[in-house]
Design a protein around this motif. Structure first.
Motif, mmCIF file in Angstrom:
data_model
loop_
_atom_site.group_PDB
_atom_site.id
_atom_site.type_symbol
_atom_site.label_atom_id
_atom_site.label_comp_id
_atom_site.label_asym_id
_atom_site.label_seq_id
_atom_site.Cartn_x
_atom_site.Cartn_y
_atom_site.Cartn_z
ATOM 1 N N SER A 1 39.621 45.604 28.423
ATOM 2 C CA SER A 1 40.987 45.355 28.754
ATOM 3 C C SER A 1 40.827 44.337 29.823
ATOM 4 O O SER A 1 40.205 44.369 30.972
ATOM 5 C CB SER A 1 41.617 46.467 29.359
ATOM 6 O OG SER A 1 42.979 46.120 30.118
ATOM 7 N N THR A 2 41.797 43.075 29.728
ATOM 8 C CA THR A 2 41.697 42.250 30.814
ATOM 9 C C THR A 2 42.938 41.988 31.409
ATOM 10 O O THR A 2 43.052 41.190 32.482
ATOM 11 C CB THR A 2 41.606 40.712 29.899
ATOM 12 O OG1 THR A 2 42.731 40.484 28.954
ATOM 13 C CG2 THR A 2 40.132 40.689 29.110
ATOM 14 N N HIS A 3 44.065 42.715 31.181
ATOM 15 C CA HIS A 3 45.250 42.852 31.935
ATOM 16 C C HIS A 3 44.987 43.326 33.398
ATOM 17 O O HIS A 3 45.854 43.130 34.087
ATOM 18 C CB HIS A 3 46.304 43.535 31.227
ATOM 19 C CG HIS A 3 46.227 44.804 31.163
ATOM 20 N ND1 HIS A 3 45.419 45.638 30.146
ATOM 21 C CD2 HIS A 3 46.961 45.945 31.796
ATOM 22 C CE1 HIS A 3 45.596 46.781 30.392
ATOM 23 N NE2 HIS A 3 46.305 47.067 31.482
ATOM 24 N N GLU A 4 44.021 43.992 33.408
ATOM 25 C CA GLU A 4 43.764 44.808 34.621
ATOM 26 C C GLU A 4 42.715 43.962 35.943
ATOM 27 O O GLU A 4 42.540 44.423 36.892
ATOM 28 C CB GLU A 4 42.828 45.951 34.587
ATOM 29 C CG GLU A 4 44.012 46.904 33.858
ATOM 30 C CD GLU A 4 43.206 48.237 33.271
ATOM 31 O OE1 GLU A 4 41.943 48.473 33.360
ATOM 32 O OE2 GLU A 4 43.768 49.400 33.187
ATOM 33 N N ILE B 1 43.932 43.376 39.396
ATOM 34 C CA ILE B 1 44.456 44.469 40.148
ATOM 35 C C ILE B 1 43.348 44.810 41.189
ATOM 36 O O ILE B 1 41.974 44.899 40.846
ATOM 37 C CB ILE B 1 44.597 45.871 39.398
ATOM 38 C CG1 ILE B 1 45.842 45.410 38.352
ATOM 39 C CG2 ILE B 1 44.880 46.944 40.316
ATOM 40 C CD1 ILE B 1 46.112 46.587 37.463
ATOM 41 N N GLN B 2 43.702 44.715 42.425
ATOM 42 C CA GLN B 2 42.559 45.062 43.483
ATOM 43 C C GLN B 2 42.460 46.696 43.421
ATOM 44 O O GLN B 2 43.225 47.485 43.564
ATOM 45 C CB GLN B 2 43.365 44.896 44.950
ATOM 46 C CG GLN B 2 42.154 44.831 46.143
ATOM 47 C CD GLN B 2 41.179 43.876 46.214
ATOM 48 O OE1 GLN B 2 41.379 42.810 45.494
ATOM 49 N NE2 GLN B 2 40.268 44.461 46.657
ATOM 50 N N PRO B 3 41.109 47.015 43.317
ATOM 51 C CA PRO B 3 40.622 48.400 43.329
ATOM 52 C C PRO B 3 41.003 49.132 44.474
ATOM 53 O O PRO B 3 40.729 48.405 45.530
ATOM 54 C CB PRO B 3 39.318 48.385 43.104
ATOM 55 C CG PRO B 3 38.761 47.169 43.346
ATOM 56 C CD PRO B 3 39.918 46.040 43.180
#
Length: 125
Positions: free
Chosen positions: A89-92, A95-97
């Motif tokens: 998945s590249t949409h994540e 997102i900062q973990p």
């Protein structure tokens, strides 16, 4: 640090493409492949260690008693869940973990006090 048995598993499972065989005869390319595989292995082990620590925390919160003996039977080098050619998945990516928790409420003092050679550490399986 991996023991010899885990190192053999590491060599067998971590190679991508060509079943882990480095087909290039150029030493520079061989070194790149080995460093990539070491980085990949370390990332898997780190991720698994975080997951294991989180599960131990959850069990402790639920009232389970986790002993040092219990933890000595767990290895962070697990590979069954790795799908090398699977779904990505590249949409994540943006997102900062969340920061991971570095504390685990388990007393490791008995391990620190043991002589590694008598405790079975550093011996081949």
């Amino acid at each position: 640090m991996l023991d010899q048995a885990e190192a053999r598993l590491e060599a067998r499972h971590r190679g991508f493409g060509n079943r882990g065989v480095i087909a290039d005869n150029a030493p520079v390319e061989q070194e790149k492949a080995m460093k990539f595989n070491a980085l990949l292995t370390n990332a898997v082990i780190f991720h698994n260690a975080l997951d294991i620590a989180e599960i131990v925390r959850q069990l402790l919160e639920e009232g389970w008693e986790i002993t040092l003996e219990d933890l000595t039977h767990i290895s962070p080098y697990l590979t069954e869940h790795i799908n090398r050619f699977g779904e990505y998945s590249t949409h994540e990516l943006g997102i900062q973990p969340e920061a991971y928790e570095t504390e685990l409420d388990v007393d490791f003092t008995p391990l620190r006090e043991q002589d590694p050679s008598t405790a079975g550490f550093g011996t081949a399986a």
